[in-house]
Enzyme design. Structure first.
Site, PDB file in Angstrom:
ATOM      1  CD  GLU A 243      -3.321  -0.841   1.725  1.00 28.41           C
ATOM      2  OE1 GLU A 243      -3.594   0.320   2.073  1.00 28.41           O
ATOM      3  OE2 GLU A 243      -4.116  -1.799   1.886  1.00 28.41           O
TER       4      GLU A 243
ATOM      5  CG  HIS B 126      -2.969   3.966   1.767  1.00 25.70           C
ATOM      6  ND1 HIS B 126      -3.268   3.171   2.850  1.00 25.70           N
ATOM      7  CD2 HIS B 126      -2.740   5.213   2.254  1.00 25.70           C
ATOM      8  CE1 HIS B 126      -3.223   3.908   3.952  1.00 25.70           C
ATOM      9  NE2 HIS B 126      -2.908   5.139   3.615  1.00 25.70           N
TER      10      HIS B 126
ATOM     11  CE  LYS C  79      -4.287   7.894   5.230  1.00 26.87           C
ATOM     12  NZ  LYS C  79      -2.880   7.520   5.510  1.00 26.87           N
TER      13      LYS C  79
ATOM     14  NE  ARG D  26      -2.163  15.650  -0.061  1.00 21.91           N
ATOM     15  CZ  ARG D  26      -1.915  14.528   0.596  1.00 21.91           C
ATOM     16  NH1 ARG D  26      -2.195  14.463   1.887  1.00 21.91           N
ATOM     17  NH2 ARG D  26      -1.388  13.477  -0.003  1.00 21.91           N
TER      18      ARG D  26
ATOM     19  CD  GLN E   9       2.167  14.078   3.491  1.00 17.96           C
ATOM     20  OE1 GLN E   9       3.256  14.420   3.931  1.00 17.96           O
ATOM     21  NE2 GLN E   9       1.591  12.938   3.830  1.00 17.96           N
TER      22      GLN E   9
END
Length: 255
Positions: free
Chosen positions: A88, A145, A172, A215, A238
Site C-alpha cells: 500500500e 491506499h 481513511k 487536502r 502534502q
C-alpha cells in the site's frame, strides 16, 4: 446520520476544523527525536510515526522503546502509529503475523494513541489487529491506499463502509488521481459516505498535485482530518502544515 467524534488525548477528530496530521519518517532514533523536537514547535494536531521507515522496525522492543521516547518528546501531541506495507505504498515488506504482533505490542505500551490498520489485509488479520488495539485502549485508523489509480465511486463507498463495519474508529482512504475528474470522484464519494452512512470520522484525500485541493477543502465534503508536512512528507501532494492551517481556518470560518 450522527457521526461520532474520536478523542485522541485532547484532540477531537470530527469536531471543528479538520485536524492536521504531520508524519515522522526518520530512519534512526535520533532522526525521529530530532523531528519530534521540530514538531513540538510547529504544534500539529496529531503526529503520525511512519515506523516502516525506521531501520529498527524488526526489533519490537526497540520500536516500543522508541515510541516511549517519542511520546515523552511530543508531550501532549497525540501519536498515530503506522506501519505502511509495501503493498500500500510503504517502505518495507512485513508478514501479517509480525504486523499484528507489532501493532499489538505498541498499542499495549500505551505510548501511542491510535494505530493504523490496513483494512484489506485479510479479514481475520484485521479483526485480530482491531481487537488487540481496542483492548489496549487505543483507537484504530482503518485505511486503504491506491498509489496508482482512483477506484470508482461505488468502490470507494464500499471500502469506507467496510472499515466502519470492521470496527475502525477513523476511516481513511488515499487514492492517486489520473486526472482532475478522479479528484471529483474522491470528493463525491466522501460527501455521500458522510451524508448517508458515516458513524465515524472520515479521512480522505486525493494525492499528488492534482489532488492538493482535496487536502484543503475536505471539511466541505465531510473529511475530518488531513496530512501536512514539516520538512519531509510521507506522500505525494502534502503541503507545509503552516500554510495548510491558514487555508483550513479560512474555510472553517466561512462554513
Amino acid at each position: 446520520m450522527k457521526t461520532k467524534t474520536v478523542l485522541l488525548r485532547g484532540v477531537e477528530i470530527g469536531a471543528g476544523r479538520p485536524k492536521i496530521i504531520v508524519p515522522i519518517v526518520g530512519k534512526t532514533e535520533q532522526e525521529i527525536l530530532d523531528k519530534a523536537a521540530q514538531l513540538v514547535q510547529a504544534k500539529p494536531d496529531v503526529v503520525e510515526w511512519r515506523v516502516d521507515y525506521f531501520q529498527g522496525v524488526g526489533d519490537v522492543q526497540r520500536v516500543v522503546d522508541t515510541a516511549r521516547q517519542l511520546n515523552e518528546a511530543l508531550g501532549e501531541i497525540p501519536i498515530l502509529f503506522t506501519f505502511r506495507t509495501k503493498r500500500e505504498g510503504g517502505e518495507k515488506e512485513i508478514g501479517m503475523e509480525d504486523y499484528t504482533a507489532l501493532n499489538r505490542a505498541v498499542a499495549q505500551s500505551s505510548y501511542v494513541d491510535a494505530v493504523d490498520v490496513e483494512i484489506f489485509s485479510g479479514d481475520e488479520v484485521v479483526r485480530k489487529n482491531i481487537a488487540a488495539i481496542h483492548d489496549a485502549g487505543a483507537a484504530v485508523v482503518g485505511s486503504s491506499h491506491e498509489f496508482h489509480r482512483t477506484p470508482e465511486h461505488a468502490e470507494l463507498i464500499y471500502r469506507l463502509r467496510k472499515m466502519q463495519d470492521m470496527g475502525a474508529d477513523i476511516l481513511k482512504v488515499a487514492v492517486m488521481p489520473q486526472n482532475k475528474a478522479d479528484v471529483l470522484t474522491l470528493l463525491s464519494a466522501t460527501e455521500e459516505m458522510y451524508r448517508l452512512y458515516a458513524q465515524r470520522p472520515l479521512l480522505t484525500m486525493s494525492m499528488a498535485s492534482d489532488g492538493v485541493i482535496s487536502r484543503l477543502c475536505g471539511e466541505v465534503f465531510g473529511s475530518a482530518a488531513t496530512f501536512g508536512m514539516v520538512g519531509q512528507g510521507s506522500a505525494p501532494g502534502q503541503i507545509p502544515a503552516d500554510q495548510l492551517e491558514q487555508v483550513l481556518e479560512i474555510l472553517h470560518r466561512a462554513l
